[in-house]
Design a protein around this motif. Sequence first.
Motif, PDB file in Angstrom:
ATOM      1  N   THR A  78       0.863  -1.064   0.060  1.00 54.75           N
ATOM      2  CA  THR A  78       0.154   0.109   0.034  1.00 54.75           C
ATOM      3  C   THR A  78       0.846   1.234   0.184  1.00 54.75           C
ATOM      4  OG1 THR A  78      -1.693  -1.209   1.157  1.00 54.75           O
ATOM      5  CG2 THR A  78      -1.618   1.133   1.408  1.00 54.75           C
ATOM      6  N   SER A  97     -16.060   1.995  -4.158  1.00 49.90           N
ATOM      7  CA  SER A  97     -14.669   2.114  -4.062  1.00 49.90           C
ATOM      8  C   SER A  97     -14.262   3.738  -4.268  1.00 49.90           C
ATOM      9  CB  SER A  97     -13.844   1.352  -4.711  1.00 49.90           C
ATOM     10  OG  SER A  97     -13.850   1.383  -6.108  1.00 49.90           O
ATOM     11  N   ILE A 122      -5.266   2.286  -6.905  1.00 48.50           N
ATOM     12  CA  ILE A 122      -5.273   2.037  -5.825  1.00 48.50           C
ATOM     13  C   ILE A 122      -6.470   2.795  -5.168  1.00 48.50           C
ATOM     14  CG2 ILE A 122      -4.164   2.583  -3.366  1.00 48.50           C
ATOM     15  CD1 ILE A 122      -2.625   0.667  -5.231  1.00 48.50           C
ATOM     16  N   PHE A 123      -7.274   2.042  -4.481  1.00 48.18           N
ATOM     17  CA  PHE A 123      -8.508   2.440  -3.874  1.00 48.18           C
ATOM     18  C   PHE A 123      -8.913   1.989  -2.312  1.00 48.18           C
ATOM     19  CE2 PHE A 123      -9.406   1.811  -8.356  1.00 48.18           C
ATOM     20  CZ  PHE A 123     -10.341   2.963  -8.559  1.00 48.18           C
ATOM     21  N   THR A 141      -5.393  -7.584   0.073  1.00 48.41           N
ATOM     22  CA  THR A 141      -5.572  -6.918  -1.217  1.00 48.41           C
ATOM     23  C   THR A 141      -4.227  -6.645  -1.794  1.00 48.41           C
ATOM     24  OG1 THR A 141      -5.126  -4.568  -0.310  1.00 48.41           O
ATOM     25  CG2 THR A 141      -7.282  -5.424   0.023  1.00 48.41           C
ATOM     26  N   CYS A 144      -4.402  -2.235  -2.058  1.00 45.59           N
ATOM     27  CA  CYS A 144      -5.736  -1.228  -1.748  1.00 45.59           C
ATOM     28  C   CYS A 144      -5.720  -1.259  -0.279  1.00 45.59           C
ATOM     29  CB  CYS A 144      -6.783  -1.581  -2.354  1.00 45.59           C
ATOM     30  SG  CYS A 144      -6.728  -1.481  -4.202  1.00 45.59           S
TER      31      CYS A 144
END
Length: 169
Positions: A78, A97, A122-123, A141, A144
Motif C-alpha cells: 500500500t 470504492s 489503488i482504492f 488486497t 488497496c
Amino acid sequence: MNTRIPRRVLLLGGLAALLSGCASKFRSYNGPEVTRLRMYKAQRLLVLDGADDVLRTYPIGLGFAPEGHKQFEGDGRTPEGSYVIDRRNPDSLFHLSIGISYPNEADIAFAEAQGRSPGKDIFIHGGPRRGIDPVNVRDWTAGCISVTDRQIEEIYAMVRDGTPIDIYA
C-alpha cells in the motif's frame, strides 16, 4: 393438515421483500465536511478529519505485503505519502470504492528508473462480492485499503473527490 400461510406472515414477508428492494448502498451525509484523511498502516487505522476534530475512524486491511511503500506493480504494498481522493467507482467489484491518486510523479520516476511499472488503481474499498470478510481477514488486497461494506458506504458518502489523504507507515 392445514397448509395455509397465515395472512400476517404473508403481509410481513411482503413488507420485508419490499423494504429490502429499496435498500441502497448509496447513503447521504449532511454532517461536517471531511477535510483530510489520515491512514496509519502499522495501526491499521483510517481517520476522517473535519475542520475542528476527528469525524470517524475505521479499522482497515491492507495489501498482502503491508510493510513498506508501494514501488512496483504487483508488489502487494500500500502506498505511503501524500495523495488525494481522485475518483469513485459505484460499480466496483468491491461493493463501492474511492480512488487514491497513486502513482504521483515521484512514484512514476522511481519505478521507471528501475525499468518497472509503478502500478495503479489503488482504492479504499469494501469487501469483494464473495469469499473474503475484510474485517476478519487482514492484508488480502493487492495494495488497496479495505473496510467493511457498511463502512465504505459511509466513507463514500462523506468524502469528496479532491480530499487529501496522508498515508503513514
